[in-house]
Scaffold this motif. Structure first.
Motif, PDB file in Angstrom:
ATOM      1  N   LEU A 146       0.831  -1.207   0.000  1.00  0.00           N
ATOM      2  CA  LEU A 146       0.000   0.000   0.000  1.00  0.00           C
ATOM      3  C   LEU A 146       0.867   1.259   0.000  1.00  0.00           C
ATOM      4  CD1 LEU A 146      -3.013  -0.856   2.338  1.00  0.00           C
ATOM      5  CD2 LEU A 146      -2.832  -1.019  -0.140  1.00  0.00           C
ATOM      6  N   ALA A 147       1.948   1.230   0.759  1.00  0.00           N
ATOM      7  CA  ALA A 147       2.826   2.398   0.794  1.00  0.00           C
ATOM      8  C   ALA A 147       3.438   2.636  -0.579  1.00  0.00           C
ATOM      9  CB  ALA A 147       3.925   2.202   1.831  1.00  0.00           C
ATOM     10  N   MET A 148       3.881   1.545  -1.193  1.00  0.00           N
ATOM     11  CA  MET A 148       4.451   1.636  -2.538  1.00  0.00           C
ATOM     12  C   MET A 148       3.406   2.180  -3.514  1.00  0.00           C
ATOM     13  SD  MET A 148       7.263   0.792  -4.150  1.00  0.00           S
ATOM     14  CE  MET A 148       7.806   0.559  -5.829  1.00  0.00           C
ATOM     15  N   ALA A 149       2.208   1.616  -3.432  1.00  0.00           N
ATOM     16  CA  ALA A 149       1.136   2.024  -4.350  1.00  0.00           C
ATOM     17  C   ALA A 149       0.821   3.510  -4.168  1.00  0.00           C
ATOM     18  CB  ALA A 149      -0.120   1.188  -4.097  1.00  0.00           C
ATOM     19  N   LEU A 150       0.746   3.940  -2.918  1.00  0.00           N
ATOM     20  CA  LEU A 150       0.411   5.345  -2.656  1.00  0.00           C
ATOM     21  C   LEU A 150       1.532   6.268  -3.133  1.00  0.00           C
ATOM     22  CD1 LEU A 150      -1.519   7.391  -1.509  1.00  0.00           C
ATOM     23  CD2 LEU A 150      -0.553   7.019   0.758  1.00  0.00           C
ATOM     24  N   ALA A 151       2.767   5.830  -2.888  1.00  0.00           N
ATOM     25  CA  ALA A 151       3.903   6.660  -3.310  1.00  0.00           C
ATOM     26  C   ALA A 151       3.902   6.837  -4.830  1.00  0.00           C
ATOM     27  CB  ALA A 151       5.211   6.032  -2.845  1.00  0.00           C
ATOM     28  N   VAL A 152       3.713   5.748  -5.551  1.00  0.00           N
ATOM     29  CA  VAL A 152       3.707   5.841  -7.017  1.00  0.00           C
ATOM     30  C   VAL A 152       2.505   6.660  -7.492  1.00  0.00           C
ATOM     31  CG1 VAL A 152       3.575   4.552  -9.173  1.00  0.00           C
ATOM     32  CG2 VAL A 152       4.968   3.684  -7.300  1.00  0.00           C
ATOM     33  N   ALA A 153       1.350   6.429  -6.847  1.00  0.00           N
ATOM     34  CA  ALA A 153       0.153   7.184  -7.240  1.00  0.00           C
ATOM     35  C   ALA A 153       0.382   8.679  -7.044  1.00  0.00           C
ATOM     36  CB  ALA A 153      -1.053   6.725  -6.427  1.00  0.00           C
ATOM     37  N   MET A 154       1.057   9.046  -5.947  1.00  0.00           N
ATOM     38  CA  MET A 154       1.290  10.475  -5.703  1.00  0.00           C
ATOM     39  C   MET A 154       2.251  11.057  -6.726  1.00  0.00           C
ATOM     40  SD  MET A 154       1.199  10.804  -1.579  1.00  0.00           S
ATOM     41  CE  MET A 154       1.222  12.585  -1.604  1.00  0.00           C
ATOM     42  N   LEU A 155       3.230  10.253  -7.126  1.00  0.00           N
ATOM     43  CA  LEU A 155       4.138  10.710  -8.186  1.00  0.00           C
ATOM     44  C   LEU A 155       3.369  10.940  -9.478  1.00  0.00           C
ATOM     45  CD1 LEU A 155       7.416   8.620  -7.875  1.00  0.00           C
ATOM     46  CD2 LEU A 155       7.134  11.103  -7.706  1.00  0.00           C
ATOM     47  N   LEU A 156       2.538   9.980  -9.830  1.00  0.00           N
ATOM     48  CA  LEU A 156       1.780  10.104 -11.077  1.00  0.00           C
ATOM     49  C   LEU A 156       0.792  11.256 -10.999  1.00  0.00           C
ATOM     50  CD1 LEU A 156       1.019   6.445 -12.185  1.00  0.00           C
ATOM     51  CD2 LEU A 156       2.718   8.027 -13.040  1.00  0.00           C
ATOM     52  N   ASP A 157       0.253  11.486  -9.799  1.00  0.00           N
ATOM     53  CA  ASP A 157      -0.737  12.539  -9.627  1.00  0.00           C
ATOM     54  C   ASP A 157      -0.122  13.918  -9.819  1.00  0.00           C
ATOM     55  OD1 ASP A 157      -3.347  13.465  -8.994  1.00  0.00           O
ATOM     56  OD2 ASP A 157      -2.620  14.056  -7.022  1.00  0.00           O
ATOM     57  N   LYS A 158       1.196  14.013  -9.647  1.00  0.00           N
ATOM     58  CA  LYS A 158       1.860  15.310  -9.810  1.00  0.00           C
ATOM     59  C   LYS A 158       1.810  15.779 -11.260  1.00  0.00           C
ATOM     60  CE  LYS A 158       3.136  16.364  -5.662  1.00  0.00           C
ATOM     61  NZ  LYS A 158       1.797  16.650  -5.146  1.00  0.00           N
ATOM     62  N   GLY A 159       1.244  14.929 -12.119  1.00  0.00           N
ATOM     63  CA  GLY A 159       1.029  15.377 -13.480  1.00  0.00           C
ATOM     64  C   GLY A 159       2.210  15.172 -14.390  1.00  0.00           C
ATOM     65  N   LEU A 160       2.620  13.927 -14.516  1.00  0.00           N
ATOM     66  CA  LEU A 160       3.642  13.622 -15.510  1.00  0.00           C
ATOM     67  C   LEU A 160       3.032  13.705 -16.899  1.00  0.00           C
ATOM     68  CD1 LEU A 160       5.276  10.455 -13.942  1.00  0.00           C
ATOM     69  CD2 LEU A 160       6.372  12.652 -14.296  1.00  0.00           C
ATOM     70  N   ARG A 161       3.876  13.976 -17.881  1.00  0.00           N
ATOM     71  CA  ARG A 161       3.378  13.910 -19.244  1.00  0.00           C
ATOM     72  C   ARG A 161       3.124  12.454 -19.617  1.00  0.00           C
ATOM     73  NH1 ARG A 161       6.169  18.707 -22.538  1.00  0.00           N
ATOM     74  NH2 ARG A 161       6.166  20.115 -20.794  1.00  0.00           N
ATOM     75  N   SER A 162       2.343  12.255 -20.644  1.00  0.00           N
ATOM     76  CA  SER A 162       1.937  10.924 -21.117  1.00  0.00           C
ATOM     77  C   SER A 162       1.634   9.995 -19.949  1.00  0.00           C
ATOM     78  CB  SER A 162       2.989  10.308 -22.049  1.00  0.00           C
ATOM     79  OG  SER A 162       4.275  10.390 -21.465  1.00  0.00           O
ATOM     80  N   ILE A 163       0.756  10.475 -19.077  1.00  0.00           N
ATOM     81  CA  ILE A 163       0.446   9.764 -17.857  1.00  0.00           C
ATOM     82  C   ILE A 163      -0.231   8.421 -18.151  1.00  0.00           C
ATOM     83  CG2 ILE A 163      -1.805  10.869 -17.495  1.00  0.00           C
ATOM     84  CD1 ILE A 163      -0.984  11.008 -14.500  1.00  0.00           C
ATOM     85  N   GLY A 164      -0.987   8.388 -19.234  1.00  0.00           N
ATOM     86  CA  GLY A 164      -1.682   7.150 -19.587  1.00  0.00           C
ATOM     87  C   GLY A 164      -0.701   6.011 -19.802  1.00  0.00           C
ATOM     88  N   LEU A 165       0.396   6.342 -20.489  1.00  0.00           N
ATOM     89  CA  LEU A 165       1.420   5.338 -20.763  1.00  0.00           C
ATOM     90  C   LEU A 165       2.017   4.827 -19.458  1.00  0.00           C
ATOM     91  CD1 LEU A 165       3.189   3.959 -22.961  1.00  0.00           C
ATOM     92  CD2 LEU A 165       4.810   5.827 -22.613  1.00  0.00           C
ATOM     93  N   TYR A 166       2.353   5.782 -18.573  1.00  0.00           N
ATOM     94  CA  TYR A 166       2.953   5.387 -17.298  1.00  0.00           C
ATOM     95  C   TYR A 166       2.007   4.535 -16.475  1.00  0.00           C
ATOM     96  CZ  TYR A 166       7.010   8.330 -17.940  1.00  0.00           C
ATOM     97  OH  TYR A 166       8.171   8.856 -18.399  1.00  0.00           O
ATOM     98  N   ARG A 167       0.725   4.922 -16.509  1.00  0.00           N
ATOM     99  CA  ARG A 167      -0.254   4.135 -15.768  1.00  0.00           C
ATOM    100  C   ARG A 167      -0.243   2.693 -16.242  1.00  0.00           C
ATOM    101  NH1 ARG A 167      -4.960   8.325 -14.732  1.00  0.00           N
ATOM    102  NH2 ARG A 167      -4.717   8.691 -16.941  1.00  0.00           N
ATOM    103  N   ALA A 168      -0.190   2.542 -17.570  1.00  0.00           N
ATOM    104  CA  ALA A 168      -0.197   1.188 -18.129  1.00  0.00           C
ATOM    105  C   ALA A 168       1.079   0.447 -17.738  1.00  0.00           C
ATOM    106  CB  ALA A 168      -0.329   1.267 -19.646  1.00  0.00           C
TER     107      ALA A 168
END
Lengths: 367, 297
Positions: free
Chosen positions: B84-106
């Motif tokens: 859960l900590a890992m998941a939350l940490a990555v989610a917060m990184l992605l939430d900061k608005g990386l470009r091409s976020i869809g790709l990263y999510r996948a």
């Protein structure tokens, strides 16, 4: 308390420039309203002052300190958001205290300030409630309370009343005005509602497309709009704009406005032959005036203290005419309408205000 | 009645495949296993009723049952918070608005898709081998790694690492939750000079509580049921020294290695009850720490 100085302020997102060369002096203790249509950049400008958006060009100074690189928290200002931005999981009391606790303020001082704000805003009975248990107006008060407790040098308001219903908006408007009178702190207030701007502001800044159209007191903006945009934006019901063609006759300018008899203009010191003449609905009269025409009533709107007549001229243009109290007219009726030259606002082909020269006769009389 | 059928028939027809599947493939075996848990059954001769004999043996005399419980609890306590900590940490990184976020999510979700597979478990075994990639990497920075998988002290951590790596699905849920927190709450906090860490503990975590709760319950159930990775990495035995004797591995061995089907059924029901107790506890305590936005008063 502090004044604010904006010098050549600009904002761009990548290649897209949305604001440039903005200069503005906001005086200490002033209630300044930024008004303009949506997308004019008023909220962006406020957020730049707050430190929530980067300032791409120019400088913003609070007092005499340039704050461009100062984080929001160091600018000693408070902001009230359109959405109120209350923390939904905290009680009203905790919402008010939260910002103060960041600075390790002594508990007694936090409590004193929270109690003081609650008393000013009359939200004492709500202190144990959570935001979802509050009405819109109560939430608004809490949001303002959260700004007050910080005792900031500067208050920023971002359309704070636009989520309230009409009645509450009028009430909160009055409360904000009295709060301002009480605190005397500099306030910068963003709205798209010109009534809010007119009623509360010491001075109004009219913005359009990232540029300042005019800065002035409500009265200056209403009585001497500097351009067509401001003329059209300030004042409700909206000002009437009539296209005029000007020709010289015997060395004096004569105007022709479709539907009206030709009439002599005062000296406007312009060579433009196409002007726009504006007249407020209240300055159009039924059956009297120096310049007279005729029109057919399309719509009668009875508002109690005044009646609005939508009158179609022979040219097809519909003008608004406001009559005090009830008016014995009905749609379909043809009526004579007129206005006096003194009530006209003149604008050149570019839409800039033209000041008529003072009439020569009085001077002649003294001679 | 006729009208009721006419109006609702399409719904029931759509439900039918699931209902058939549930009654034939799930409900039958469920009830059968409940019955079998009270019998001695070796899959050859007919089941023989022994009352609570299996349960009695389990709780009073079966030391491997307790060992399996211990290993599993140990794993749950480590792996769930880690994931859960890992998941939350990555989610917060992605939430900061990386470009091409869809790709990263996948991309970030990929481990979760692969993670459950046998191949990944085998890969993991090689990574954590005495001379595997992990130890080679550690050697670069001068640390001599243990023999992760053959050392009973460390073997579980290889599995916890695998669990952490499969953060995809809770991460997506966290990301959706983070997106649901209004931006202006952070802006208000920013103007008030709230340090980032306090924004995280006082705004993000409380407002994310419903999502954390959901992920916690789901991931805990998941963790209790961990099987394939432990089975593959320990060669199906729970070795070394039963340090990877996960409850499900033990259950599987009882059922399909020693053909003690009655006993295995009893083990399965006990696991179900443990999970039920945990879930119920989580729900009962949730009102003290989970804030729901649209809660009724």
């Amino acid at each position: 308390m502090a004044g604010l100085t904006l010098r050549n302020v600009g904002k761009s997102y990548g290649a897209l420039q949305i604001m440039q060369g903005l200069n503005l002096d906001i005086h200490d203790g002033e209630f300044l309203v930024l008004v303009g249509p949506s997308g004019c950049g008023k909220s962006t400008l406020l957020r730049m002052i707050a430190g929530l958006e980067d300032i791409t060009d120019g400088t913003v100074a609070i007092g005499d300190k340039v704050v461009n690189d100062l984080p929001a928290s160091k600018r000693e200002l408070s902001m009230v958001f359109q959405s109120y931005a209350l923390y939904p999981h905290m009680t009203v009391a905790k919402n008010l205290a939260f910002g103060l606790q960041n600075f390790r303020m002594p508990k007694a001082e936090v409590e004193r300030r929270v109690a003081e704000a609650a008393r000013i805003l009359q939200i004492e009975p709500l202190m144990a409630r959570k935001p979802r248990q509050l009405s819109g107006g109560q939430k608004q008060r809490v949001a303002i309370g959260r700004a007050i407790v910080r005792e900031p040098k500067l208050f920023l308001f971002d359309e704070p009343l636009s989520n309230l219903d009409a009645e509450l908006r009028v009430q909160m408007r009055a409360e904000l005005a009295s709060l301002y009178a009480r605190l005397g702190t500099t306030m910068i207030y963003v709205t798209h509602d010109q009534v809010e701007a007119m009623t509360m502001a010491s001075r109004i800044v009219v913005l359009r497309a990232g540029k300042i159209e005019q800065v002035g007191t409500p009265q200056e903006l209403y009585t001497r709009p500097q351009n067509l945009f401001v003329a059209g934006f300030i004042g409700s019901p909206k000002i009437n704009m009539l296209a005029a063609e000007v020709r010289a006759e015997g060395g004096r300018p004569v105007a022709r406005v479709a539907g009206f008899a030709d009439f002599a203009l005062p000296d406007l010191s312009t060579r433009d032959t196409r002007l726009t003449l504006c007249v407020r609905p209240g300055a159009l009269h039924v059956g009297e005036g120096e310049v007279i025409s005729e029109g057919t009533i399309r719509l009668v709107e009875y508002l109690g203290n005044e009646t609005l007549l939508h009158v179609a001229l022979a040219s097809g243009q519909v003008v608004l005419l406001s009559v005090v109290g009830p008016a014995p007219y009905r749609a379909g009726q043809t009526i004579p309408i007129g206005f006096d030259l003194a009530d006209l606002h003149y604008f050149d082909a570019e839409g800039r205000r033209l000041e008529p020269a003072l009439p020569a006769q009085p001077q002649a009389a003294f001679a | 009645m006729k009208r009721f059928i006419a109006r609702n028939a399409p719904g029931y027809i759509f439900l039918l495949p699931w209902l058939v599947g549930f009654f034939l493939l799930a409900l039958g075996p469920i009830l059968a296993s409940l019955y079998l848990s009270f019998t001695r059954y070796d899959m050859v001769s007919a089941p023989r009723w022994i009352g609570f004999g299996n349960y009695e043996y389990m709780f009073t005399r079966d030391r491997r049952f307790w060992k399996a419980l211990e290993v599993t609890f140990h794993y749950v306590v480590l792996a769930v918070p880690a994931r859960l900590a890992m998941a939350l940490a990555v989610a917060m990184l992605l939430d900061k608005g990386l470009r091409s976020i869809g790709l990263y999510r996948a991309i970030f979700y990929l481990p979760s898709l692969l993670g459950a597979s046998i191949a990944i478990a085998i890969l993991w075994r090689q990574l954590f081998d005495a001379h595997g990639v992990v130890n080679q990497a550690l050697a670069y920075i001068g640390i001599r790694g243990p023999e992760w998988l053959t050392n009973p002290e460390t073997s579980i951590y290889a599995l916890v690492a695998l669990a952490m790596w499969q953060f995809g699905s809770p991460m997506l849920i966290f990301l959706a939750g983070l997106r649901g927190i209004p931006r202006d709450l952070y802006e208000a906090a920013e103007i008030d000079g709230t340090p980032r860490w306090r924004q995280f503990t006082r705004i993000t975590l409380p407002l994310l509580a419903p999502v954390i709760f959901f992920n916690l319950v789901l991931q805990t159930i998941e963790a209790f049921k961990t099987f394939s990775s432990a089975f593959i990495i320990s060669n199906g035995t729970g070795a070394p020294a039963d340090s990877m004797l996960f409850y499900t591995v033990y259950l599987f061995n009882e059922a399909f290695k020693f053909f003690r089907m009655g006993y295995a059924s009893a083990l399965a029901w006990v696991l179900l009850i443990i999970i039920a107790i945990f879930t119920a506890t989580a729900f009962l305590t949730s009102k003290y720490w989970v804030h729901y936005e649209n809660e009724r008063d």
